[in-house]
Design a protein around this motif. Structure first.
Motif, PDB file in Angstrom:
ATOM      1  N   PHE A  45       0.833  -1.198   0.000  1.00 47.20           N
ATOM      2  CA  PHE A  45       0.000   0.000   0.000  1.00 47.20           C
ATOM      3  C   PHE A  45       0.868   1.248   0.000  1.00 47.20           C
ATOM      4  O   PHE A  45       1.928   1.290   0.611  1.00 47.20           O
ATOM      5  CB  PHE A  45      -0.941   0.039   1.211  1.00 47.20           C
ATOM      6  N   THR A  46       0.397   2.246  -0.729  1.00 46.69           N
ATOM      7  CA  THR A  46       0.902   3.601  -0.641  1.00 46.69           C
ATOM      8  C   THR A  46      -0.313   4.500  -0.803  1.00 46.69           C
ATOM      9  O   THR A  46      -1.440   4.006  -0.759  1.00 46.69           O
ATOM     10  CB  THR A  46       1.989   3.863  -1.705  1.00 46.69           C
ATOM     11  N   HIS A  47      -0.154   5.798  -0.994  1.00 45.95           N
ATOM     12  CA  HIS A  47      -1.360   6.615  -1.107  1.00 45.95           C
ATOM     13  C   HIS A  47      -2.032   6.373  -2.458  1.00 45.95           C
ATOM     14  O   HIS A  47      -1.388   6.031  -3.451  1.00 45.95           O
ATOM     15  CB  HIS A  47      -1.066   8.098  -0.862  1.00 45.95           C
ATOM     16  N   TYR A  48      -3.347   6.511  -2.484  1.00 44.09           N
ATOM     17  CA  TYR A  48      -4.149   6.096  -3.625  1.00 44.09           C
ATOM     18  C   TYR A  48      -3.710   6.742  -4.936  1.00 44.09           C
ATOM     19  O   TYR A  48      -3.771   6.122  -5.990  1.00 44.09           O
ATOM     20  CB  TYR A  48      -5.627   6.421  -3.384  1.00 44.09           C
ATOM     21  N   ALA A  49      -3.291   8.002  -4.888  1.00 41.81           N
ATOM     22  CA  ALA A  49      -2.955   8.731  -6.109  1.00 41.81           C
ATOM     23  C   ALA A  49      -1.490   8.580  -6.499  1.00 41.81           C
ATOM     24  O   ALA A  49      -1.018   9.280  -7.380  1.00 41.81           O
ATOM     25  CB  ALA A  49      -3.292  10.216  -5.935  1.00 41.81           C
ATOM     26  N   ALA A  50      -0.778   7.665  -5.863  1.00 37.52           N
ATOM     27  CA  ALA A  50       0.632   7.467  -6.190  1.00 37.52           C
ATOM     28  C   ALA A  50       0.781   6.950  -7.619  1.00 37.52           C
ATOM     29  O   ALA A  50      -0.100   6.251  -8.139  1.00 37.52           O
ATOM     30  CB  ALA A  50       1.265   6.485  -5.214  1.00 37.52           C
ATOM     31  N   PRO A  51       1.890   7.284  -8.279  1.00 38.46           N
ATOM     32  CA  PRO A  51       2.116   6.794  -9.649  1.00 38.46           C
ATOM     33  C   PRO A  51       2.319   5.291  -9.660  1.00 38.46           C
ATOM     34  O   PRO A  51       2.652   4.683  -8.632  1.00 38.46           O
ATOM     35  CB  PRO A  51       3.386   7.544 -10.079  1.00 38.46           C
ATOM     36  N   PRO A  52       2.143   4.645 -10.809  1.00 35.53           N
ATOM     37  CA  PRO A  52       2.287   3.178 -10.909  1.00 35.53           C
ATOM     38  C   PRO A  52       3.627   2.673 -10.401  1.00 35.53           C
ATOM     39  O   PRO A  52       3.691   1.588  -9.809  1.00 35.53           O
ATOM     40  CB  PRO A  52       2.120   2.916 -12.411  1.00 35.53           C
ATOM     41  N   GLU A  53       4.704   3.453 -10.609  1.00 39.77           N
ATOM     42  CA  GLU A  53       6.016   3.001 -10.152  1.00 39.77           C
ATOM     43  C   GLU A  53       6.062   2.854  -8.632  1.00 39.77           C
ATOM     44  O   GLU A  53       6.705   1.942  -8.095  1.00 39.77           O
ATOM     45  CB  GLU A  53       7.121   3.981 -10.586  1.00 39.77           C
ATOM     46  N   GLU A  54       5.369   3.758  -7.943  1.00 42.91           N
ATOM     47  CA  GLU A  54       5.362   3.697  -6.479  1.00 42.91           C
ATOM     48  C   GLU A  54       4.575   2.483  -5.990  1.00 42.91           C
ATOM     49  O   GLU A  54       4.966   1.809  -5.034  1.00 42.91           O
ATOM     50  CB  GLU A  54       4.786   4.988  -5.906  1.00 42.91           C
ATOM     51  N   TRP A  55       3.451   2.197  -6.661  1.00 47.67           N
ATOM     52  CA  TRP A  55       2.679   1.010  -6.311  1.00 47.67           C
ATOM     53  C   TRP A  55       3.472  -0.258  -6.611  1.00 47.67           C
ATOM     54  O   TRP A  55       3.446  -1.222  -5.845  1.00 47.67           O
ATOM     55  CB  TRP A  55       1.347   1.001  -7.061  1.00 47.67           C
ATOM     56  N   ALA A  56       4.197  -0.255  -7.735  1.00 48.98           N
ATOM     57  CA  ALA A  56       5.018  -1.422  -8.082  1.00 48.98           C
ATOM     58  C   ALA A  56       6.111  -1.644  -7.050  1.00 48.98           C
ATOM     59  O   ALA A  56       6.413  -2.788  -6.673  1.00 48.98           O
ATOM     60  CB  ALA A  56       5.619  -1.242  -9.473  1.00 48.98           C
ATOM     61  N   ALA A  57       6.707  -0.559  -6.566  1.00 51.65           N
ATOM     62  CA  ALA A  57       7.742  -0.677  -5.535  1.00 51.65           C
ATOM     63  C   ALA A  57       7.154  -1.220  -4.239  1.00 51.65           C
ATOM     64  O   ALA A  57       7.784  -2.041  -3.543  1.00 51.65           O
ATOM     65  CB  ALA A  57       8.394   0.685  -5.293  1.00 51.65           C
ATOM     66  N   ALA A  58       5.930  -0.770  -3.892  1.00 51.26           N
ATOM     67  CA  ALA A  58       5.264  -1.277  -2.686  1.00 51.26           C
ATOM     68  C   ALA A  58       4.992  -2.773  -2.817  1.00 51.26           C
ATOM     69  O   ALA A  58       5.153  -3.537  -1.857  1.00 51.26           O
ATOM     70  CB  ALA A  58       3.970  -0.511  -2.440  1.00 51.26           C
ATOM     71  N   ALA A  59       4.575  -3.206  -4.021  1.00 50.51           N
ATOM     72  CA  ALA A  59       4.307  -4.627  -4.245  1.00 50.51           C
ATOM     73  C   ALA A  59       5.590  -5.450  -4.164  1.00 50.51           C
ATOM     74  O   ALA A  59       5.598  -6.559  -3.614  1.00 50.51           O
ATOM     75  CB  ALA A  59       3.639  -4.821  -5.606  1.00 50.51           C
ATOM     76  N   GLU A  60       6.675  -4.899  -4.685  1.00 57.00           N
ATOM     77  CA  GLU A  60       7.961  -5.604  -4.637  1.00 57.00           C
ATOM     78  C   GLU A  60       8.443  -5.758  -3.196  1.00 57.00           C
ATOM     79  O   GLU A  60       8.928  -6.827  -2.798  1.00 57.00           O
ATOM     80  CB  GLU A  60       8.995  -4.845  -5.460  1.00 57.00           C
ATOM     81  N   ARG A  61       8.309  -4.699  -2.403  1.00 56.80           N
ATOM     82  CA  ARG A  61       8.702  -4.760  -0.995  1.00 56.80           C
ATOM     83  C   ARG A  61       7.825  -5.770  -0.248  1.00 56.80           C
ATOM     84  O   ARG A  61       8.321  -6.573   0.557  1.00 56.80           O
ATOM     85  CB  ARG A  61       8.566  -3.371  -0.374  1.00 56.80           C
ATOM     86  N   PHE A  62       6.543  -5.744  -0.518  1.00 61.10           N
ATOM     87  CA  PHE A  62       5.629  -6.692   0.111  1.00 61.10           C
ATOM     88  C   PHE A  62       6.033  -8.123  -0.203  1.00 61.10           C
ATOM     89  O   PHE A  62       6.096  -8.982   0.690  1.00 61.10           O
ATOM     90  CB  PHE A  62       4.198  -6.436  -0.356  1.00 61.10           C
ATOM     91  N   LEU A  63       6.308  -8.409  -1.470  1.00 71.29           N
ATOM     92  CA  LEU A  63       6.640  -9.774  -1.869  1.00 71.29           C
ATOM     93  C   LEU A  63       7.920 -10.245  -1.184  1.00 71.29           C
ATOM     94  O   LEU A  63       7.998 -11.394  -0.721  1.00 71.29           O
ATOM     95  CB  LEU A  63       6.790  -9.857  -3.383  1.00 71.29           C
ATOM     96  N   TYR A  64       8.906  -9.374  -1.096  1.00 67.75           N
ATOM     97  CA  TYR A  64      10.161  -9.724  -0.424  1.00 67.75           C
ATOM     98  C   TYR A  64       9.891 -10.109   1.028  1.00 67.75           C
ATOM     99  O   TYR A  64      10.379 -11.146   1.515  1.00 67.75           O
ATOM    100  CB  TYR A  64      11.129  -8.544  -0.497  1.00 67.75           C
ATOM    101  N   LEU A  65       9.103  -9.288   1.736  1.00 68.72           N
ATOM    102  CA  LEU A  65       8.809  -9.567   3.140  1.00 68.72           C
ATOM    103  C   LEU A  65       7.902 -10.779   3.295  1.00 68.72           C
ATOM    104  O   LEU A  65       8.064 -11.583   4.223  1.00 68.72           O
ATOM    105  CB  LEU A  65       8.167  -8.335   3.787  1.00 68.72           C
ATOM    106  N   PHE A  66       6.949 -10.928   2.390  1.00 65.81           N
ATOM    107  CA  PHE A  66       6.009 -12.059   2.442  1.00 65.81           C
ATOM    108  C   PHE A  66       6.765 -13.383   2.402  1.00 65.81           C
ATOM    109  O   PHE A  66       6.452 -14.318   3.154  1.00 65.81           O
ATOM    110  CB  PHE A  66       5.031 -11.962   1.271  1.00 65.81           C
ATOM    111  N   ARG A  67       7.749 -13.486   1.521  1.00 65.60           N
ATOM    112  CA  ARG A  67       8.490 -14.736   1.383  1.00 65.60           C
ATOM    113  C   ARG A  67       9.271 -15.088   2.645  1.00 65.60           C
ATOM    114  O   ARG A  67       9.489 -16.262   2.945  1.00 65.60           O
ATOM    115  CB  ARG A  67       9.445 -14.629   0.193  1.00 65.60           C
ATOM    116  N   LEU A  68       9.675 -14.067   3.404  1.00 65.99           N
ATOM    117  CA  LEU A  68      10.428 -14.309   4.631  1.00 65.99           C
ATOM    118  C   LEU A  68       9.519 -14.536   5.836  1.00 65.99           C
ATOM    119  O   LEU A  68       9.754 -15.425   6.650  1.00 65.99           O
ATOM    120  CB  LEU A  68      11.369 -13.127   4.901  1.00 65.99           C
TER     121      LEU A  68
END
Length: 351
Positions: free
Chosen positions: A164-187
């Protein structure tokens, strides 16, 4: 995937609960320690939810500086037969510790939460922040602490926040949030992912899949918060007569141009589905509840009237054509927010 039965559903191992629960995030300025009228409103809302069969109650040690937990605990003592399933979070309060996830701080915070809630265990305990210190220094400690608490049955399930980031964030910011989530999820390997989800949430892809498909593939439950976008989706910004119009001032702020567009889209939904009380709440809640049969939706509230509307308006499931109409309208709103965010580097909608 849709799930047409509002009876108890499986969230994860050890948790089978009603699909619509209560999000008990009450700011300090609404919960007064002298047990005044605002405390009474909160407890009245809890009572109304239990009367409607709610079992899942979501809070955190940081909500109202612990007051939300303590009020919920007093309610649980008064209604021992309600068999509440309690969910809380850790990671926002540091206190005198070096970091919220350092040393035994997670253990200490759980002990305090259990004391606040008059409980012997929590059904769900969620890591409430992706901040694990410089270089994720405290990530390993947090994982070990949570697994130990689950092993000794102080908690039934481990949760973590979704991307999650703020709703109006650009796609790159949402993609970065998803990447961080996936890294933590796996651990972390959580049992449940707790995430905000409503009309304004972009379709974030994790491993090329939306969060619902990803969670189902990994056998993980979902807790969906803010389904009404803090009252915006039930007409708070448009002068509706809904009880949500008097909701907490902690709402999603819309720029004037977006507010006008929102009003137009909500008016369209009212024309199509009927302008009865609770129509917009039903559409927002149902569109979340029917995303998966392994999710729980927790709706916030400021008054018992809001709780009554949310639990009494659900009616029959939305049909596939109805869901497509709602999804199309929400997709339009989401695109407008994203476009406004691209034009102005400010948060049009707060998280």
């Amino acid at each position: 995937m849709t799930f047409h039965d509002l009876g108890p559903r499986y969230l994860c191992r050890g948790i089978r609960t009603r699909p619509l629960g209560l999000h008990c995030d009450v700011p300090t300025d609404q919960l007064l320690p002298d047990g005044s009228r605002r405390d009474t409103q909160f407890l009245d809302g809890l009572r109304r939810a239990v009367q409607h069969g709610a079992t899942f109650f979501d809070t955190a040690d940081s909500y109202g500086q612990g007051h939300s937990e303590r009020a919920l605990g007093r309610f649980a003592v008064q209604y021992p037969d309600a068999a509440l399933q309690l969910s809380s979070k850790v990671g926002q309060i540091r206190g005198s510790a070096e970091h919220p996830y350092a040393g035994r701080h997670i253990h200490h915070q759980l002990e305090q939460s259990l004391e606040n809630l008059y409980a012997e265990e929590l059904h769900l305990y969620t890591l409430d922040s992706f901040d694990f210190g410089p270089g994720d220094r405290y990530l390993g400690n947090a994982i070990d602490a949570m697994r130990t608490l689950r092993d000794v049955k102080a908690i039934r399930a481990i949760g973590m926040r979704g991307p999650f980031t703020h709703y109006a964030a650009p796609p790159e910011e949402w993609a970065a949030a998803a990447e961080r989530f996936l890294y933590l999820f796996r651990l972390i390997k959580p049992d449940v992912v707790w995430t905000r989800f409503n009309a304004f949430t972009p379709a974030v892809l994790v491993e090329g899949q939306d969060l619902f498909t990803f969670a189902a593939r990994h056998g993980v439950g979902l807790v969906l918060s803010a389904p009404l976008a803090h009252g915006v989706l039930v007409g708070r910004e448009t002068g509706s007569s809904s009880p949500h119009a008097q909701a907490s001032p902690r709402h999603t702020g819309l720029a004037p141009s977006l507010r006008a567009q929102l009003d137009e889209q909500l008016h369209f939904l009212r024309r199509h589905f009927g302008d009865r009380p609770g129509t917009l709440a039903r559409l927002a809640l149902r569109s979340s509840l029917q995303r998966s049969d392994q999710c729980v939706v927790v709706a916030g509230f400021s008054t018992a009237a809001q709780v009554e509307e949310n639990f009494s308006c659900l009616g029959n499931p939305l049909t596939e054509p109805e869901l497509r109409i709602v999804d199309d309208v929400y997709a339009g709103l989401r695109a407008q927010v994203q476009e406004a965010g691209a034009r102005r580097p400010v948060k049009q909608l707060q998280s």
